[in-house]
Each structure stands twice: as structure tokens, then as C-alpha cells.
Design a protein around this motif. Structure first.
Motif, short mmCIF file in Angstrom:
data_model
loop_
_atom_site.label_atom_id
_atom_site.label_comp_id
_atom_site.label_asym_id
_atom_site.label_seq_id
_atom_site.Cartn_x
_atom_site.Cartn_y
_atom_site.Cartn_z
N PRO A 28 0.81 -1.22 0.00
CA PRO A 28 0.00 0.00 0.00
C PRO A 28 0.84 1.27 0.00
CG PRO A 28 0.16 -0.85 2.22
CD PRO A 28 0.88 -1.84 1.34
N ALA A 29 0.36 2.27 -0.69
CA ALA A 29 0.98 3.59 -0.65
C ALA A 29 0.50 4.34 0.59
CB ALA A 29 0.65 4.36 -1.90
N VAL A 30 1.29 5.31 1.06
CA VAL A 30 0.93 6.10 2.22
C VAL A 30 0.73 7.57 1.83
CG1 VAL A 30 1.71 7.00 4.45
CG2 VAL A 30 2.01 4.58 3.90
N ASN A 31 1.72 8.15 1.18
CA ASN A 31 1.67 9.56 0.80
C ASN A 31 1.91 9.67 -0.70
OD1 ASN A 31 3.35 12.18 0.20
ND2 ASN A 31 2.17 12.64 2.04
N TRP A 32 0.98 10.30 -1.42
CA TRP A 32 1.02 10.36 -2.89
C TRP A 32 2.31 10.99 -3.38
CZ3 TRP A 32 -3.29 9.42 -6.43
CH2 TRP A 32 -3.02 9.77 -7.75
N LEU A 33 2.70 12.13 -2.79
CA LEU A 33 3.86 12.87 -3.29
C LEU A 33 5.16 12.14 -3.00
CD1 LEU A 33 2.82 16.53 -2.41
CD2 LEU A 33 2.69 15.36 -4.61
N ARG A 34 5.31 11.62 -1.79
CA ARG A 34 6.55 10.90 -1.47
C ARG A 34 6.63 9.60 -2.28
NH1 ARG A 34 5.12 12.35 3.86
NH2 ARG A 34 4.63 10.20 4.43
N GLN A 35 5.48 8.94 -2.45
CA GLN A 35 5.45 7.70 -3.23
C GLN A 35 5.85 7.98 -4.67
OE1 GLN A 35 2.71 6.93 -5.58
NE2 GLN A 35 3.57 4.96 -6.16
N GLY A 36 5.36 9.10 -5.22
CA GLY A 36 5.69 9.43 -6.60
C GLY A 36 7.17 9.70 -6.79
N ARG A 37 7.78 10.39 -5.84
CA ARG A 37 9.22 10.67 -5.95
C ARG A 37 10.03 9.39 -5.83
NH1 ARG A 37 13.99 12.23 -3.38
NH2 ARG A 37 14.95 14.09 -4.30
N TYR A 38 9.64 8.55 -4.87
CA TYR A 38 10.34 7.28 -4.70
C TYR A 38 10.26 6.44 -5.98
CZ TYR A 38 11.31 2.50 -3.28
OH TYR A 38 11.82 1.22 -3.22
N ASN A 39 9.05 6.34 -6.54
CA ASN A 39 8.84 5.54 -7.74
C ASN A 39 9.67 6.06 -8.92
OD1 ASN A 39 6.40 5.45 -10.27
ND2 ASN A 39 7.50 3.64 -9.59
N LEU A 40 9.69 7.37 -9.07
CA LEU A 40 10.47 7.98 -10.15
C LEU A 40 11.94 7.61 -10.04
CD1 LEU A 40 10.79 10.00 -12.51
CD2 LEU A 40 11.04 11.80 -10.76
N LEU A 41 12.53 7.80 -8.86
CA LEU A 41 13.95 7.53 -8.69
C LEU A 41 14.26 6.04 -8.75
CD1 LEU A 41 14.80 10.13 -5.91
CD2 LEU A 41 15.35 10.26 -8.35
N ALA A 42 13.36 5.22 -8.20
CA ALA A 42 13.59 3.77 -8.22
C ALA A 42 13.59 3.24 -9.65
CB ALA A 42 12.53 3.05 -7.39
N GLU A 43 12.68 3.73 -10.48
CA GLU A 43 12.63 3.28 -11.87
C GLU A 43 13.84 3.78 -12.65
OE1 GLU A 43 8.90 4.28 -13.63
OE2 GLU A 43 7.85 2.61 -12.64
N LEU A 44 14.28 5.00 -12.36
CA LEU A 44 15.48 5.52 -13.03
C LEU A 44 16.70 4.69 -12.65
CD1 LEU A 44 14.84 9.35 -12.65
CD2 LEU A 44 14.89 8.06 -14.79
N ASP A 45 16.81 4.34 -11.36
CA ASP A 45 17.93 3.48 -10.93
C ASP A 45 17.87 2.12 -11.60
OD1 ASP A 45 19.19 5.29 -9.25
OD2 ASP A 45 18.02 4.71 -7.49
N ARG A 46 16.68 1.55 -11.66
CA ARG A 46 16.51 0.24 -12.29
C ARG A 46 16.92 0.27 -13.76
NH1 ARG A 46 10.50 -1.07 -13.34
NH2 ARG A 46 10.99 0.51 -14.93
N ASP A 47 16.64 1.37 -14.41
CA ASP A 47 16.92 1.49 -15.85
C ASP A 47 18.32 2.02 -16.14
OD1 ASP A 47 14.35 0.56 -16.22
OD2 ASP A 47 13.49 2.57 -16.51
#
Length: 347
Positions: free
Chosen positions: A173-192
Motif C-alpha cells: 500500500p501507498a501512504v503519501n502520494w507525493l513521497r510515493q511518486g518521488r520514490y517511484n520515479l527515482l527507483a525506476e530511473l535506478d533500475r533502468d
């Protein structure tokens, strides 16, 4: 004679191919047959008809416990394109039915899911629970919620308003929309394998987007400012504008002692599982919270090694759909609801 032998070989080759094809078709049919009785159901809510599925245990008249499914993001139908069925079967074997409605605008349901707020989604879920309590084959004392990802902003709202719910299962589950969005952005960039410059550019673009959201800019303003909008349609921009302030913390605190199973994956690029766990631990009584981790799973609780290979993912989905999930996930959820019993004070 050589021609006859060649003809016979061709015939037997065709026969062999047909036998193999029939055998594979039989395997697919067997693997995609579940120990369930599925009933198409419908619900009127806010003047719109929602279409769904009630999956009952294979035998018996009930009354059965019930798991009400709350979808994550995206245009999800009642079965999640059959992805839910292995879970429904696991719950059925534990004596629980499962209830799932297609999102508005999907699978015959009226409306538009992109026009919804998290508050709208919570009220829709409450309507589904109320509808289920009116059925004689459902035990109103044993109803709980299951939800994944974006449902993290819906589940606590519903549970905080309905103390009769027996449990909540929150998967990634997500908790905070803005923090989740930033985490997702950076995690996908790291993965790629993105460079530092690419990360900086992505964060600048995100900062521009946030400024536009804060001043309630139109989609055309967003498009002029950002340029390449990727999958951001006008409807999606409206959805984000309506929901980007979402935060589950206060609703989690308001849930009181509702039992919660928090399911976390080891390869989650969508949600910061460390933050999620910390918030759940801080907001909920220790006696009501159970945490289960699946180190080899992705955000959707699919086995990481399977998901990273398209051919393995496709073959598994077709020939062994129950194996899509991380080892122990299906049995773990069924064991959780079985072990709860009936809470005192419910009706």
C-alpha cells in the motif's frame, strides 16, 4: 514406395502435432479452472450501475466470510484480467467468498474511474460492503477488505468508518502520494540505469509538475510547461489534480484496533516499503498489526524472476497462473483470515 513413406510420415507428424496441441490445451484449461462458483452481480451506487463478480466457495450454502477487493491504479475489471482468481480460490478454501466490482467505465460498470477521488472510492467500497451484508449467503460478522497499491488510500478510510469490518489486508500500500511518486520515479530511473544528469532532469520536470498542481493549472498549461507528457492525458491530469494530496496516515490512526495484515515485497519500485512499514507501525496498535514480507516479490507480489522475463511471465500466466505469485503468498493470506476467528462485538 518412398512417396507413401513420406506421406505416412507427414500424416503421423500432423497427428503428433494435434495430440500435443490437444494436450497443451487440456493443461491450460485445467490450470485455469478454479475451485469456485462465480456469480455475476451488480450494484447501484450514486446513480450508476457497477458490475462485479461474487466468487463463492465451491460447495456449501454459507453463510461465508467475505473479502471485498479494492483495486490499485488503472482501468481494472472485476477479475483484474483473471489475476485475482488464484487469490479467490485460496480464500474460498479458507471458507471465504470474494467480491470485486469493475471500476467505473470498465467491464460494464457505468461512470469514469478517472473522475473519482479517493473519498469516492471509499464510499463505493462501503456501498459494496453494505450490499454484501444484505445477502443470506454472506456472514456479516466476517467481512474484511483486500487492497493493493493505490488502495492504500482507500482501505483505511473505509475501516475507520466501519468498525464492524473484521480485517484489512493491505498489499504494497501507498501512504503519501507525493513521497510515493518521488520514490517511484527515482527507483525506476535506478533500475533502468539512468545517469545523474537524467535523474536531475526528471526531478526538475517533477518540480515543475508539482508547482502546476499547487496552483490548479489546466491540462493545456501543464502540456505547455512540460512538453512531452508521456501518458498524461487530460483525464489523467484531472485525476492527479484531484488526488495528489492523498495521505493515509490520519485514516490509519482512526482505524483503531481493526486487524491489519501488511504485505510487503522485496523488489518494490512503486512503493517505499520501509516508509510504509514505519508509518503503519507508528499509526496502528502493535496487537492489531501483522507484517509479512516476501523478499523475492515485486510490487504486485509476482515472483521477481518470473516478472523480469517476458516469456516466463507469459508462459506462467497461461500454463500455471497460481505460480505467478511469490511462494507462500496465496497460502499466507488464506491462513491469515482463517486464524482471525470472529471478533467480539461484531454483528
Amino acid at each position: 514406395m518412398p512417396r507413401r513413406r513420406a506421406a505416412r510420415r507427414m500424416v503421423w507428424t500432423l497427428v503428433g502435432a494435434l495430440v500435443v496441441t490437444a494436450a497443451l490445451a487440456g493443461v491450460v484449461a485445467w490450470q485455469n479452472t478454479y475451485a469456485l462458483r462465480e456469480e455475476k452481480v451488480s450494484l447501484w451506487h450514486e446513480g450508476k450501475l457497477l458490475q462485479g463478480v461474487l466468487a463463492l466457495p465451491e460447495r456449501g450454502d454459507g453463510p461465508f466470510g467475505l473479502v471485498v477487493f479494492v483495486h490499485g491504479d488503472g482501468p481494472v475489471d472485476a477479475t483484474h484480467e483473471t489475476f485475482y482468481r488464484p487469490m479467490w480460490e485460496a480464500f474460498a478454501r479458507a471458507g471465504y467468498a470474494s467480491l470485486s466490482f469493475s471500476k467505473p467505465g470498465i467491464g460494464g460498470s457505468q461512470g469514469d474511474w478517472l473522475a473519482q477521488s479517493m473519498e469516492d472510492r471509499a464510499e463505493e467500497t462501503r456501498a459494496a460492503v453494505a450490499w454484501a451484508r444484505g445477502r443470506p449467503d454472506i456472514d456479516g460478522r466476517r467481512i474484511g477488505l483486500w487492497g493493493a497499491s493505490q488502495a492504500g488510500w482507500v482501505l483505511p478510510k473505509v475501516a475507520a468508518r466501519d468498525p464492524r469490518l473484521q480485517f484489512v489486508i493491505a498489499v504494497s500500500p501507498a501512504v503519501n502520494w507525493l513521497r510515493q511518486g518521488r520514490y517511484n520515479l527515482l527507483a525506476e530511473l535506478d533500475r533502468d540505469g539512468a545517469t545523474a544528469e537524467e535523474k536531475e532532469a526528471a526531478l526538475r520536470r517533477r518540480a515543475t509538475t508539482l508547482r502546476l498542481l499547487e496552483r490548479e493549472a489546466s491540462y493545456s498549461e501543464y502540456r505547455r510547461a512540460v512538453g512531452d507528457v508521456d501518458a498524461m492525458t487530460p483525464a489523467r491530469w484531472s485525476f492527479v489534480t484531484r488526488n495528489y494530496r492523498s495521505d493515509a496516515t490520519a485514516d490509519l490512526r482512526a482505524m483503531g484496533g481493526t486487524p491489519v495484515l501488511l504485505v510487503l515485497a522485496g523488489h518494490d519500485v512503486n512503493v517505499d516499503v520501509a516508509e510504509t512499514e514505519a508509518v503503519y507501525r507508528e499509526a496502528l496498535p502493535p496487537t492489531s498489526l501483522k507484517i509479512t514480507r516476501y523478499p523475492g516479490a515485486t510490487h504486485s507480489l509476482v515472483d521477481h524472476d518470473v516478472e523480469r522475463s517476458q516469456w516466463r511471465l507469459t508462459l506462467t500466466a497461461v500454463f500455471a497462473p497460481r505460480k505467478l505469485y511469490a511462494d507462500g503468498f496465496l497460502d499466507g493470506q488464506a491462513a491469515y483470515v482463517t486464524g482471525l476467528g470472529i471478533r467480539k462485538g461484531t454483528a
